[in-house]
Design a protein around this motif. Structure first.
Motif, PDB file in Angstrom:
ATOM      1  N   VAL A  24      11.316  -1.611 -57.730  1.00 15.72           N
ATOM      2  CA  VAL A  24      10.997  -2.115 -56.391  1.00 15.72           C
ATOM      3  C   VAL A  24      11.803  -3.371 -56.148  1.00 15.72           C
ATOM      4  CG1 VAL A  24       8.654  -1.162 -56.334  1.00 15.72           C
ATOM      5  CG2 VAL A  24       9.026  -3.459 -57.226  1.00 15.72           C
ATOM      6  N   VAL A  25      11.895  -3.765 -54.894  1.00 11.52           N
ATOM      7  CA  VAL A  25      12.511  -5.039 -54.528  1.00 11.52           C
ATOM      8  C   VAL A  25      11.391  -5.980 -54.135  1.00 11.52           C
ATOM      9  CG1 VAL A  25      14.039  -6.221 -52.909  1.00 11.52           C
ATOM     10  CG2 VAL A  25      14.652  -3.959 -53.777  1.00 11.52           C
ATOM     11  N   VAL A  26      11.366  -7.143 -54.761  1.00 11.44           N
ATOM     12  CA  VAL A  26      10.383  -8.176 -54.435  1.00 11.44           C
ATOM     13  C   VAL A  26      11.130  -9.255 -53.651  1.00 11.44           C
ATOM     14  CG1 VAL A  26       8.661  -9.780 -55.316  1.00 11.44           C
ATOM     15  CG2 VAL A  26       9.158  -7.678 -56.580  1.00 11.44           C
ATOM     16  N   LYS A  27      10.721  -9.472 -52.402  1.00 12.00           N
ATOM     17  CA  LYS A  27      11.379 -10.438 -51.527  1.00 12.00           C
ATOM     18  C   LYS A  27      10.509 -11.683 -51.358  1.00 12.00           C
ATOM     19  CE  LYS A  27      14.053  -7.246 -48.708  1.00 12.00           C
ATOM     20  NZ  LYS A  27      14.346  -6.821 -47.324  1.00 12.00           N
ATOM     21  N   PHE A  28      11.186 -12.827 -51.331  1.00 12.90           N
ATOM     22  CA  PHE A  28      10.502 -14.109 -51.184  1.00 12.90           C
ATOM     23  C   PHE A  28      11.030 -14.816 -49.945  1.00 12.90           C
ATOM     24  CE2 PHE A  28      10.316 -12.913 -55.576  1.00 12.90           C
ATOM     25  CZ  PHE A  28       9.019 -13.199 -55.920  1.00 12.90           C
TER      26      PHE A  28
END
Length: 85
Positions: A24-28
């Motif tokens: 998954v891509v975890v965006k901040f």
């Protein structure tokens, strides 16, 4: 981050699917503490962020630990995993 959480407006991160479902891509959208970023560097891979300050690709198997770290130690909430541990 703690002050924002106490005020009822915790900092947010987003989790989006990546590729074949093994990651998954975890965006901040705001800076995070150094210890949390170092953990992400150990378990994931930094990516170019679109619509976010920065992002990491993380294997799905590592996500329980990432979510626990972000929610319990930095008081963040997920935009995309509301209600899940």
């Amino acid at each position: 981050m703690a002050i924002d959480a106490v005020r009822g407006e915790p900092q947010r991160f987003a989790v989006e699917p990546f590729g074949s479902g093994t990651a998954v891509v975890v965006k901040f959208f705001s800076p995070i503490p150094g210890f949390a970023e170092r953990y992400l560097q150990l378990v994931g891979l930094a990516l170019e962020a679109t619509g976010a300050l920065f992002a990491y690709r993380v294997p799905t198997g590592a996500m329980p630990g990432v979510i626990e770290l972000l929610t319990n130690m930095t008081w963040m909430k997920s935009n995309s995993l509301e209600g899940k541990p």
